[in-house]
Design an enzyme around this catalytic site. Structure first.
Site, PDB file in Angstrom:
ATOM      1  N   PHE A  56      39.974  39.773  46.920  1.00 49.02           N
ATOM      2  CA  PHE A  56      41.109  40.486  46.319  1.00 49.02           C
ATOM      3  C   PHE A  56      41.131  40.241  44.813  1.00 49.02           C
ATOM      4  O   PHE A  56      41.137  39.090  44.355  1.00 49.02           O
ATOM      5  CB  PHE A  56      42.411  39.988  46.951  1.00 49.02           C
ATOM      6  CG  PHE A  56      43.657  40.595  46.357  1.00 49.02           C
ATOM      7  CD1 PHE A  56      44.006  41.913  46.622  1.00 49.02           C
ATOM      8  CD2 PHE A  56      44.491  39.848  45.530  1.00 49.02           C
ATOM      9  CE1 PHE A  56      45.159  42.475  46.084  1.00 49.02           C
ATOM     10  CE2 PHE A  56      45.644  40.397  44.988  1.00 49.02           C
ATOM     11  CZ  PHE A  56      45.981  41.711  45.269  1.00 49.02           C
ATOM     12  N   GLY A  57      41.137  41.326  44.036  1.00 51.17           N
ATOM     13  CA  GLY A  57      41.221  41.225  42.580  1.00 51.17           C
ATOM     14  C   GLY A  57      42.560  41.745  42.088  1.00 51.17           C
ATOM     15  O   GLY A  57      43.015  42.813  42.520  1.00 51.17           O
ATOM     16  N   TYR A  58      43.192  40.991  41.209  1.00 55.79           N
ATOM     17  CA  TYR A  58      44.492  41.418  40.671  1.00 55.79           C
ATOM     18  C   TYR A  58      44.499  41.407  39.142  1.00 55.79           C
ATOM     19  O   TYR A  58      45.498  41.762  38.518  1.00 55.79           O
ATOM     20  CB  TYR A  58      45.617  40.498  41.187  1.00 55.79           C
ATOM     21  CG  TYR A  58      45.381  39.054  40.801  1.00 55.79           C
ATOM     22  CD1 TYR A  58      44.625  38.211  41.605  1.00 55.79           C
ATOM     23  CD2 TYR A  58      45.867  38.562  39.594  1.00 55.79           C
ATOM     24  CE1 TYR A  58      44.369  36.908  41.224  1.00 55.79           C
ATOM     25  CE2 TYR A  58      45.622  37.259  39.206  1.00 55.79           C
ATOM     26  CZ  TYR A  58      44.875  36.443  40.034  1.00 55.79           C
ATOM     27  OH  TYR A  58      44.613  35.146  39.639  1.00 55.79           O
ATOM     28  N   GLY A  59      43.365  40.969  38.553  1.00 59.90           N
ATOM     29  CA  GLY A  59      43.278  40.891  37.094  1.00 59.90           C
ATOM     30  C   GLY A  59      42.064  41.682  36.637  1.00 59.90           C
ATOM     31  O   GLY A  59      41.922  42.865  36.966  1.00 59.90           O
ATOM     32  N   SER A  60      41.157  41.009  35.940  1.00 62.18           N
ATOM     33  CA  SER A  60      39.995  41.722  35.409  1.00 62.18           C
ATOM     34  C   SER A  60      39.111  42.309  36.507  1.00 62.18           C
ATOM     35  O   SER A  60      38.404  43.289  36.273  1.00 62.18           O
ATOM     36  CB  SER A  60      39.165  40.797  34.510  1.00 62.18           C
ATOM     37  OG  SER A  60      38.719  39.694  35.244  1.00 62.18           O
TER      38      SER A  60
ATOM     39  N   GLU B  50      35.119  32.332  35.997  1.00 64.33           N
ATOM     40  CA  GLU B  50      36.546  31.986  35.952  1.00 64.33           C
ATOM     41  C   GLU B  50      36.735  30.478  35.992  1.00 64.33           C
ATOM     42  O   GLU B  50      37.637  29.982  36.644  1.00 64.33           O
ATOM     43  CB  GLU B  50      37.272  32.658  37.133  1.00 64.33           C
ATOM     44  CG  GLU B  50      37.049  34.140  37.238  1.00 64.33           C
ATOM     45  CD  GLU B  50      37.502  34.926  36.004  1.00 64.33           C
ATOM     46  OE1 GLU B  50      38.276  34.357  35.209  1.00 64.33           O
ATOM     47  OE2 GLU B  50      37.062  36.067  35.826  1.00 64.33           O
TER      48      GLU B  50
HETATM   49  C1  BEZ Z   1      41.062  38.755  39.427  1.00 65.54           C
HETATM   50  O1  BEZ Z   1      41.593  38.894  40.497  1.00 65.54           O
HETATM   51  O2  BEZ Z   1      40.821  39.681  38.715  1.00 65.54           O
HETATM   52  C2  BEZ Z   1      40.723  37.382  39.015  1.00 65.54           C
HETATM   53  C3  BEZ Z   1      41.670  36.670  38.347  1.00 65.54           C
HETATM   54  C4  BEZ Z   1      41.369  35.387  38.001  1.00 65.54           C
HETATM   55  C5  BEZ Z   1      40.156  34.824  38.314  1.00 65.54           C
HETATM   56  C6  BEZ Z   1      39.222  35.570  38.997  1.00 65.54           C
HETATM   57  C7  BEZ Z   1      39.511  36.852  39.343  1.00 65.54           C
END
Ligand code: BEZ
Length: 174
Positions: free
Chosen positions: A8-12, A87
């Site tokens: 699951f990705g919630y950022g980049s 990360e």
């Molecule tokens: C993400 O979900 O995009 C993410 C955020 C922080 C670290 C790794 C992935």
């Protein structure tokens, strides 16, 4: 048949998934909310002037929308190794159910930077977060680009996020 793992990705990861995946779907995690509370010394800022990037904080009654990527179990070790390195600034892997819009549910993995990590910045007024993002730059580019890419991706996928959109408004107003 090869089995899959859902990341699951919630950022980049929503706008820059730099790994192979078999499918992707909008998904939700319950009890979590996205916040720009994690410091970035290595990507969108530098040690003397960290930027701010997204993490998830546990919040009862909230849910966070993002993108779930289905990856081959055989590729998972390599992909997680790459992401653990990318990360490395304070994030840890976490496992919880992901919910899809059609009502289906799978077990998912995502990265969380909690308040115990050395780079954690924590809450601040939205104007201060916007100002810090506006002035921060790091080896991966400007912090503003990260915020804008995320806000654009959320809009594209029709995922509401008051925190992200109010920081974006704060940046535009500056
Ligand atoms: C993400 O979900 O995009 C993410 C955020 C922080 C670290 C790794 C992935």
């Amino acid at each position: 048949m090869t089995s899959s793992i859902w990341l699951f990705g919630y950022g980049s990861l929503i706008w820059r998934p730099d790994f192979d995946f078999n499918s992707s779907r909008i998904a939700w995690v319950d009890g979590w909310s996205r916040r720009f509370w994690q410091g970035s010394h290595d990507h969108r800022g530098v040690p003397e002037a960290p930027g701010r990037v997204a993490t998830l904080i546990p919040l009862i009654g909230e849910r966070c929308g993002g993108m779930a990527f289905e990856i081959d179990a055989e590729s998972a070790v390599r992909i997680f190794d790459q992401l653990d390195y990318r990360e490395k600034n304070g994030y840890e892997r976490f496992q919880a159910p992901l919910y899809f819009d059609d009502g289906n549910q799978v077990e998912g993995v995502f990265y969380v930077a909690n308040e115990d990590n050395h780079a954690y910045l924590g809450p601040a007024p939205i104007e201060k977060i916007a100002a810090q993002i506006k002035r921060s730059h790091g080896p991966s580019g400007s912090n503003e680009e990260y915020l804008r890419n995320l806000a654009d991706a959320l809009r594209r996928h029709k995922i509401e996020d008051d925190h992200v959109f109010s920081i974006e408004s704060g940046i535009i107003a500056r």
